[in-house]
Design an enzyme around this catalytic site. Structure first.
Site, PDB file in Angstrom:
ATOM      1  N   ASN A 250       0.809  -0.999   0.018  1.00  0.00           N
ATOM      2  CA  ASN A 250      -0.071  -0.113   0.061  1.00  0.00           C
ATOM      3  C   ASN A 250       0.675   1.254   0.014  1.00  0.00           C
ATOM      4  O   ASN A 250       0.489   2.139   0.274  1.00  0.00           O
ATOM      5  CB  ASN A 250      -0.992  -0.076   1.213  1.00  0.00           C
ATOM      6  CG  ASN A 250      -0.160   0.211   2.629  1.00  0.00           C
ATOM      7  OD1 ASN A 250       0.995  -0.002   2.637  1.00  0.00           O
ATOM      8  ND2 ASN A 250      -0.734   0.260   3.637  1.00  0.00           N
TER       9      ASN A 250
ATOM     10  N   LEU B 214      -3.512  -4.448   3.281  1.00  0.00           N
ATOM     11  CA  LEU B 214      -3.833  -6.120   3.520  1.00  0.00           C
ATOM     12  C   LEU B 214      -4.822  -6.080   4.334  1.00  0.00           C
ATOM     13  O   LEU B 214      -5.547  -7.333   4.563  1.00  0.00           O
ATOM     14  CB  LEU B 214      -2.595  -6.578   4.241  1.00  0.00           C
ATOM     15  CG  LEU B 214      -1.480  -7.226   3.433  1.00  0.00           C
ATOM     16  CD1 LEU B 214      -0.454  -7.832   4.271  1.00  0.00           C
ATOM     17  CD2 LEU B 214      -1.887  -8.361   2.530  1.00  0.00           C
TER      18      LEU B 214
ATOM     19  N   SER C 175      11.491 -10.918  13.881  1.00  0.00           N
ATOM     20  CA  SER C 175      12.789 -10.002  14.393  1.00  0.00           C
ATOM     21  C   SER C 175      13.346 -10.805  15.429  1.00  0.00           C
ATOM     22  O   SER C 175      12.709 -11.172  16.445  1.00  0.00           O
ATOM     23  CB  SER C 175      12.125  -8.631  14.562  1.00  0.00           C
ATOM     24  OG  SER C 175      13.077  -7.934  15.189  1.00  0.00           O
TER      25      SER C 175
ATOM     26  N   TYR D  26       6.179  -2.256  18.874  1.00  0.00           N
ATOM     27  CA  TYR D  26       6.684  -3.207  17.836  1.00  0.00           C
ATOM     28  C   TYR D  26       7.062  -4.461  17.901  1.00  0.00           C
ATOM     29  O   TYR D  26       6.412  -5.431  17.113  1.00  0.00           O
ATOM     30  CB  TYR D  26       7.762  -2.286  16.813  1.00  0.00           C
ATOM     31  CG  TYR D  26       8.423  -3.157  15.944  1.00  0.00           C
ATOM     32  CD1 TYR D  26       7.793  -3.397  14.495  1.00  0.00           C
ATOM     33  CD2 TYR D  26       9.587  -3.551  16.184  1.00  0.00           C
ATOM     34  CE1 TYR D  26       8.405  -4.098  13.795  1.00  0.00           C
ATOM     35  CE2 TYR D  26      10.480  -4.492  15.354  1.00  0.00           C
ATOM     36  CZ  TYR D  26       9.679  -4.486  14.127  1.00  0.00           C
ATOM     37  OH  TYR D  26      10.314  -5.500  13.058  1.00  0.00           O
TER      38      TYR D  26
ATOM     39  N   LYS E  76       5.110  -8.622  16.804  1.00  0.00           N
ATOM     40  CA  LYS E  76       6.040  -9.602  16.211  1.00  0.00           C
ATOM     41  C   LYS E  76       5.778 -10.826  16.910  1.00  0.00           C
ATOM     42  O   LYS E  76       5.522 -12.168  16.554  1.00  0.00           O
ATOM     43  CB  LYS E  76       7.581  -9.200  15.965  1.00  0.00           C
ATOM     44  CG  LYS E  76       7.803  -8.320  15.042  1.00  0.00           C
ATOM     45  CD  LYS E  76       7.375  -8.754  13.490  1.00  0.00           C
ATOM     46  CE  LYS E  76       7.753  -7.654  12.665  1.00  0.00           C
ATOM     47  NZ  LYS E  76       7.243  -7.997  11.347  1.00  0.00           N
TER      48      LYS E  76
HETATM   49  P1  NAD Z   1       9.595  -1.992   4.854  1.00  0.00           P
HETATM   50  O1  NAD Z   1       8.883  -0.403   5.708  1.00  0.00           O
HETATM   51  O2  NAD Z   1      10.866  -1.345   3.734  1.00  0.00           O
HETATM   52  O3  NAD Z   1       8.922  -2.655   4.251  1.00  0.00           O
HETATM   53  C1  NAD Z   1       7.576  -2.762   4.511  1.00  0.00           C
HETATM   54  C2  NAD Z   1       6.514  -2.850   3.467  1.00  0.00           C
HETATM   55  O4  NAD Z   1       5.151  -2.939   3.857  1.00  0.00           O
HETATM   56  C3  NAD Z   1       6.261  -1.252   2.939  1.00  0.00           C
HETATM   57  O5  NAD Z   1       6.638  -1.275   1.595  1.00  0.00           O
HETATM   58  C4  NAD Z   1       5.177  -1.108   3.330  1.00  0.00           C
HETATM   59  O6  NAD Z   1       4.620   0.075   2.355  1.00  0.00           O
HETATM   60  C5  NAD Z   1       4.154  -2.284   3.412  1.00  0.00           C
HETATM   61  N1  NAD Z   1       3.082  -2.271   4.215  1.00  0.00           N
HETATM   62  C6  NAD Z   1       2.835  -1.932   5.593  1.00  0.00           C
HETATM   63  N2  NAD Z   1       1.706  -1.963   5.950  1.00  0.00           N
HETATM   64  C7  NAD Z   1       0.933  -2.558   4.744  1.00  0.00           C
HETATM   65  C8  NAD Z   1      -0.432  -3.115   4.837  1.00  0.00           C
HETATM   66  N3  NAD Z   1      -1.120  -2.909   5.736  1.00  0.00           N
HETATM   67  N4  NAD Z   1      -0.740  -3.300   3.608  1.00  0.00           N
HETATM   68  C9  NAD Z   1       0.043  -3.346   2.599  1.00  0.00           C
HETATM   69  N5  NAD Z   1       1.443  -3.115   2.599  1.00  0.00           N
HETATM   70  C10 NAD Z   1       1.944  -2.616   3.874  1.00  0.00           C
HETATM   71  O7  NAD Z   1      10.485  -2.722   6.086  1.00  0.00           O
HETATM   72  P2  NAD Z   1      11.604  -3.798   5.794  1.00  0.00           P
HETATM   73  O8  NAD Z   1      12.946  -3.425   6.536  1.00  0.00           O
HETATM   74  O9  NAD Z   1      11.370  -4.221   4.463  1.00  0.00           O
HETATM   75  O10 NAD Z   1      10.924  -4.951   6.674  1.00  0.00           O
HETATM   76  C11 NAD Z   1      10.145  -6.105   6.196  1.00  0.00           C
HETATM   77  C12 NAD Z   1       9.563  -6.709   7.214  1.00  0.00           C
HETATM   78  O11 NAD Z   1      10.567  -7.153   8.040  1.00  0.00           O
HETATM   79  C13 NAD Z   1       8.906  -6.052   8.378  1.00  0.00           C
HETATM   80  O12 NAD Z   1       7.692  -6.829   8.706  1.00  0.00           O
HETATM   81  C14 NAD Z   1       9.571  -5.753   9.572  1.00  0.00           C
HETATM   82  O13 NAD Z   1       8.898  -5.562  10.593  1.00  0.00           O
HETATM   83  C15 NAD Z   1      10.426  -6.825   9.626  1.00  0.00           C
HETATM   84  N6  NAD Z   1      11.891  -6.738  10.315  1.00  0.00           N
HETATM   85  C16 NAD Z   1      12.677  -5.768   9.605  1.00  0.00           C
HETATM   86  C17 NAD Z   1      13.844  -5.449  10.122  1.00  0.00           C
HETATM   87  C18 NAD Z   1      14.882  -4.401   9.583  1.00  0.00           C
HETATM   88  O14 NAD Z   1      15.801  -4.054  10.436  1.00  0.00           O
HETATM   89  N7  NAD Z   1      14.741  -3.841   8.510  1.00  0.00           N
HETATM   90  C19 NAD Z   1      14.505  -6.058  11.382  1.00  0.00           C
HETATM   91  C20 NAD Z   1      13.548  -7.163  11.631  1.00  0.00           C
HETATM   92  C21 NAD Z   1      12.431  -7.613  10.980  1.00  0.00           C
HETATM   93  N1  UFG Z   2      23.151   3.415  16.773  1.00  0.00           N
HETATM   94  C1  UFG Z   2      24.118   4.614  17.009  1.00  0.00           C
HETATM   95  N2  UFG Z   2      23.803   5.605  16.357  1.00  0.00           N
HETATM   96  C2  UFG Z   2      22.753   5.699  15.455  1.00  0.00           C
HETATM   97  C3  UFG Z   2      21.839   4.712  15.236  1.00  0.00           C
HETATM   98  C4  UFG Z   2      22.380   3.397  15.996  1.00  0.00           C
HETATM   99  O1  UFG Z   2      25.028   4.527  17.719  1.00  0.00           O
HETATM  100  O2  UFG Z   2      22.502   6.875  15.083  1.00  0.00           O
HETATM  101  C5  UFG Z   2      23.781   2.287  17.461  1.00  0.00           C
HETATM  102  C6  UFG Z   2      22.883   1.497  18.441  1.00  0.00           C
HETATM  103  O3  UFG Z   2      22.983   2.122  19.668  1.00  0.00           O
HETATM  104  C7  UFG Z   2      22.860   0.175  18.487  1.00  0.00           C
HETATM  105  C8  UFG Z   2      23.525  -0.042  16.803  1.00  0.00           C
HETATM  106  O4  UFG Z   2      23.953   1.169  16.445  1.00  0.00           O
HETATM  107  O5  UFG Z   2      24.130  -0.223  19.158  1.00  0.00           O
HETATM  108  C9  UFG Z   2      22.541  -0.669  15.897  1.00  0.00           C
HETATM  109  O6  UFG Z   2      21.291   0.249  16.014  1.00  0.00           O
HETATM  110  P1  UFG Z   2      20.111   0.164  14.997  1.00  0.00           P
HETATM  111  O7  UFG Z   2      19.122   1.220  15.266  1.00  0.00           O
HETATM  112  O8  UFG Z   2      20.626   0.255  13.603  1.00  0.00           O
HETATM  113  O9  UFG Z   2      19.532  -1.448  15.354  1.00  0.00           O
HETATM  114  P2  UFG Z   2      19.089  -1.935  16.529  1.00  0.00           P
HETATM  115  O10 UFG Z   2      19.733  -3.435  16.764  1.00  0.00           O
HETATM  116  O11 UFG Z   2      18.804  -1.182  17.548  1.00  0.00           O
HETATM  117  O12 UFG Z   2      17.540  -2.267  16.028  1.00  0.00           O
HETATM  118  C10 UFG Z   2      17.239  -3.162  15.123  1.00  0.00           C
HETATM  119  C11 UFG Z   2      15.852  -2.785  14.466  1.00  0.00           C
HETATM  120  C12 UFG Z   2      14.623  -3.058  15.488  1.00  0.00           C
HETATM  121  C13 UFG Z   2      14.712  -4.390  15.976  1.00  0.00           C
HETATM  122  C14 UFG Z   2      15.954  -4.582  16.650  1.00  0.00           C
HETATM  123  C15 UFG Z   2      15.919  -5.630  17.361  1.00  0.00           C
HETATM  124  O13 UFG Z   2      15.953  -1.544  13.549  1.00  0.00           O
HETATM  125  O14 UFG Z   2      13.492  -2.605  14.471  1.00  0.00           O
HETATM  126  O15 UFG Z   2      17.104  -4.553  15.828  1.00  0.00           O
HETATM  127  O16 UFG Z   2      15.854  -6.718  16.234  1.00  0.00           O
HETATM  128  F1  UFG Z   2      13.513  -4.254  17.008  1.00  0.00           F
END
Ligand code: NAD
Ligand code: UFG
Length: 335
Positions: free
Chosen positions: A31, A58, A123, A147, A151
């Site tokens: 979306n 969705l 995650s 968040y 999950k």
């Molecule tokens: P992202 O935001 O880039 O991608 C998620 C996509 O889902 C987006 O394109 C958004 O527009 C779409 N979306 C959200 N809600 C929707 C809905 N109701 N209907 C249709 N589309 C919808 O995020 P990402 O980094 O690609 O992450 C993908 C998945 O992995 C997420 O579920 C996220 O929570 C999980 N995840 C991400 C990370 C990370 O660090 N990137 C870490 C652990 C888990």
């Molecule tokens: N950090 C900095 N400066 C910044 C950003 C991050 O020092 O500007 C440090 C954080 O303190 C951490 C490390 O860099 O020590 C990584 O930070 P991120 O924000 O990149 O990643 P996190 O591990 O904190 O978070 C990620 C995802 C979350 C998820 C979490 C646990 O972004 O969505 O992992 O899986 F919940």
């Protein structure tokens, strides 16, 4: 055909590309709440063909049913969701409604159409502040923000679903810290506003959009006092989905898998490696710890290595190189 929800997002777009390159048929839905239409154009350019895509939320059950009537879907990779921890604290209902609501609708429609193979984007956040690293899948689960709870709750819902009908075949993929970008530099992570995550912040400092990096804490009990994480290249992560699908095609059940490299790097190590491979210096300043952060988080990926026959191959150097190429080619992201 594989349905990819959230397929124009960061991880979804890389997985979509890999599946197409490996001859899988896919249909993407999104979306665009956190992605851009431009992603689809780039994917089509990279693959040299048009890609089936439907714009929908969705939670719209009717639209989703229509989609399942139109396409011959046999499995689903469910990336769609909201992912900003801070925003989830401010807007918990929005997060619960979107992340849980959309999964409920998706599973209901899948069940109705007899589609029972599902890969879910979980995650490492479901481990909260783990007592032991490397983290194994049967570590007690706990989460510290809305968040993370979405999950955790979805994992529980999917376990109940399997109990209700053992024909389901479900993989809960617990990602560690995905960074990097496709080697073409055409797709990558495109954060809205100020990046929350480390690598996009570093690349924005490198390109001159931000003055300096703020390192959150230098008094953690780690090798240099800064936080340690398991950074994984997004294309390695994408490949984990291909391997998970292969497993789902062979057996029913529900299983959780850590997708990480098994190696932890500190913030300072990431900064130094980035500087080394790109030749660009990253000014930084230590500031106080970010609330909710933990000292160390890295995976024991041996279950995925063994059962999915998958392992992460790319190095931190590759990740820095590819993140930088993406940032340089797209200083304003997808706009
Ligand atoms: P992202 O935001 O880039 O991608 C998620 C996509 O889902 C987006 O394109 C958004 O527009 C779409 N979306 C959200 N809600 C929707 C809905 N109701 N209907 C249709 N589309 C919808 O995020 P990402 O980094 O690609 O992450 C993908 C998945 O992995 C997420 O579920 C996220 O929570 C999980 N995840 C991400 C990370 C990370 O660090 N990137 C870490 C652990 C888990
Ligand atoms: N950090 C900095 N400066 C910044 C950003 C991050 O020092 O500007 C440090 C954080 O303190 C951490 C490390 O860099 O020590 C990584 O930070 P991120 O924000 O990149 O990643 P996190 O591990 O904190 O978070 C990620 C995802 C979350 C998820 C979490 C646990 O972004 O969505 O992992 O899986 F919940």
């Amino acid at each position: 055909m594989i349905l990819i929800t959230g397929g124009t997002g960061f991880i979804g777009s890389h997985t979509a590309l890999l599946l197409l390159e490996n001859g899988y048929e896919i249909v993407i839905v999104d979306n665009f709440v956190n992605s851009s239409r431009e992603v689809l154009k780039r994917l089509e350019r990279l693959i040299g063909a048009s890609i089936p895509f439907v714009e929908l939320d969705l939670r719209d059950e009717e639209a989703l049913e229509q989609l399942f009537m139109t396409y011959n879907i046999d499995s689903v990779i469910h990336f769609a969701g909201l992912k900003a921890v801070g925003e989830s604290v401010e807007k918990p209902l929005y997060y619960y409604e979107n992340n849980i609501g959309s999964t409920l609708v998706l599973c209901k429609v899948m069940e109705k159409f007899g589609v029972m193979k599902l890969v879910f984007s979980s995650s490492a956040t479901v481990y909260g502040a783990p007592e032991l690293v490397p983290i194994v899948e049967n570590t007690p689960l706990h989460s510290t923000n809305p968040y993370g709870r979405t999950k955790l709750m979805v994992e529980e819902i999917l376990k109940d679903l399997y109990i209700s009908n053992p024909n389901w075949s479900i993989a809960l993929l617990r990602y560690f810290n995905p960074i990097g970008a496709h080697e073409s530099g055409e797709i990558g992570e495109n954060p809205n506003g100020t990046p929350n995550n480390l690598m996009p912040y570093i690349t924005q400092v490198a390109i001159g959009k931000r003055k300096e990096l703020y390192i959150f804490g230098n008094d953690y009990p780690t090798m240099d006092g800064t936080g340690v994480r398991d950074y994984i290249h997004v294309t390695d992560l994408a490949y984990g989905h291909v391997k998970a699908l292969e497993k789902l095609n062979k057996s029913t059940g529900i299983d959780a898998y850590n997708l990480g490299t098994g190696k932890g790097y500190s913030v300072l190590e990431v900064v130094k490696t980035f500087e080394h491979v790109t030749g660009v210096s990253i000014p930084y300043k230590f500031v106080k710890r970010r609330p909710g952060d933990i000292a160390e988080c890295y995976a024991d990926p041996s279950k995925a290595n063994k059962e999915l026959k998958w392992e992460a191959k790319k190095t931190l150097e590759d990740m820095c190189q590819d993140s930088w190429r993406w940032q340089k080619k797209n200083p304003e992201g997808f706009c």
